[in-house]
Design an enzyme around this catalytic site. Structure first.
Site, mmCIF file in Angstrom:
data_model
loop_
_atom_site.group_PDB
_atom_site.id
_atom_site.type_symbol
_atom_site.label_atom_id
_atom_site.label_comp_id
_atom_site.label_asym_id
_atom_site.label_seq_id
_atom_site.Cartn_x
_atom_site.Cartn_y
_atom_site.Cartn_z
ATOM 1 N N ASP A 141 -2.367 4.841 -4.165
ATOM 2 C CA ASP A 141 -1.061 4.794 -4.830
ATOM 3 C C ASP A 141 -0.792 3.352 -5.246
ATOM 4 O OD1 ASP A 141 1.682 6.407 -5.180
ATOM 5 O OD2 ASP A 141 2.134 4.358 -4.521
ATOM 6 N N ASP A 190 1.073 7.919 -10.407
ATOM 7 C CA ASP A 190 0.201 6.769 -10.144
ATOM 8 C C ASP A 190 -0.647 6.990 -8.892
ATOM 9 O OD1 ASP A 190 2.588 6.679 -8.623
ATOM 10 O OD2 ASP A 190 2.272 4.559 -8.189
#
Length: 396
Positions: free
Chosen positions: A272, A315
């Site tokens: 992440d 993301d």
């Protein structure tokens, strides 16, 4: 009753037709390999006791034990023979029996005995002569890969001693036929078949059948891999260029099934981007998109071709390590990737301004569950975020 040459030839043609027809009916690599090895071991085929396939995965420079068909010991050999007699399982029915075999844990026991086996394609060869004993299995596979020639031994005893960490037992091989699989003069695999349990000598005519099957296998493997690459191209995330979430979920189930058959663990790395919203808000979404592309490129370039890199969403990216890495090895891979991201320029942002947090989950083959593996990686990722970001944490 004496069998005429015409009857022998007819039997060979019938065998080749059955195997070829079965292989043409599928594009799934594991099923193709099951068909080939079953043809080698069935009485209506080549009639070997066991068959093993060692495969190089695309651009890899080593051969690994991929799958095997046959009994683990003499008692199991007798059980299989009785079961086939009871079911009247002829070659055609056996070749069509892949789904049942894939679900039978006993059918994967022989493959699991070879867990941890590998040999570099560039490995040096040693002299092997009839009468030798204690010959490492790696030496036979290396010889086939180096010489690109088929061979057989009737008075050589080979062995494979599993890694101590695997807890396996010594395997012995006798009365062996070994054939390389060639694709455009490159070695993509090796098949070994043996008659350890019934002691039947390998004959020159057996090698003819082995070579024919090896040629068919090489073509079928290349066909299956091309199909897989085309499927993956259609499953690419349009922005990042790596696989999308849907393909990840399909592939995860395939890899879990393969891990359970081969007795190999799986590791899942969940990435992440730290403070990604801030990047989007301050630099704009175009810069954010370039950051995603650059991160995907780093992940894809730094793991093996056979491992899976996918954009899970937003993301978040997933890396699935499929080569049987240990928990410690998975952590090392995650840390190297985290460190490289921190040292690179992503999306034209200043070096070190884009970092990632990583959660790692490791799962043994027995009882593997894809959803649970992801949940554990996600919890580890949350821990990494809570403990300052730009770090790697492992699920307990």
């Amino acid at each position: 009753m004496k069998v005429s040459n015409d009857q022998i030839l007819l039997g060979k043609l019938r065998f080749q037709l059955a195997v070829t027809s079965a292989m043409l009916g599928t594009l799934e690599l594991d099923q193709i390999l099951y068909i080939i090895l079953s043809g080698i071991t069935h009485g209506e085929g080549l009639g070997f006791n066991r068959a093993f396939l060692f495969l190089s995965e695309d651009s890899a420079q080593e051969l690994k034990a991929y799958t095997a068909v046959g009994p683990v010991n003499a008692e199991e050999a007798h059980r299989i023979w009785e079961s086939m007699e009871e079911k009247r399982l002829d070659l055609d029915r056996l070749l069509a029996d892949y789904e049942a075999s894939a679900k039978d844990a006993r059918a994967h026991a022989l493959t699991q005995c070879l867990a941890g086996f590998s040999v570099p394609l560039s490995a040096a060869t040693i002299a092997i002569r009839e009468g030798d004993s204690g010959v490492p299995l790696q030496a036979l596979i290396a010889r086939a890969a180096a010489t690109r020639q088929a061979f057989f031994f009737n008075r050589v005893e080979a062995q494979f001693e599993p890694p101590l960490s695997g807890g396996g037992t010594l395997m012995v091989f006798r009365k062996m036929a070994v054939v390389p699989l060639l694709q455009k003069d490159a070695v993509i695999g090796v098949i070994l078949a043996d008659n350890t349990f019934n002691g039947r000598d390998v004959k020159p005519e057996d090698m003819d059948g082995m070579t024919t099957l090896a040629n068919l296998a090489a073509i079928a493997i290349d066909r299956a891999r091309t199909h897989q690459r085309l499927k993956e191209m259609a499953a690419v995330d349009g922005l990042s260029g790596v696989c999308n979430r849907r393909h990840y979920e399909l592939r995860l189930q395939q890899e879990i099934s393969r891990a359970q058959r081969n007795g190999r663990p799986l590791s899942l790395l969940l990435f992440d981007i730290d403070r990604f919203k801030t990047i989007n808000d301050s630099a704009g979404h175009e810069v954010g998109d370039r950051v995603l592309k650059d991160l995907a490129g780093i992940l894809r370039a730094r793991v093996r071709t056979e491992d899976l890199v996918a954009r899970y969403g937003g993301d978040e990216f997933v890396v699935l390590l499929t080569g049987g890495a240990t928990a410690e090895e998975a952590l090392r891979v995650a840390e190297k990737l985290r460190q490289e991201v921190a040292e690179r320029t992503l999306g034209d942002r200043p070096e070190g301004s884009v970092t990632v947090s990583v959660g790692v989950a490791f799962g043994l083959s027995e009882g593997l569950d894809g959803s649970e593996l992801f949940r554990r990686a996600d919890r580890a990722l949350y821990q990494a975020k809570q403990e300052g970001r730009n770090c790697v944490r492992s699920a307990s």
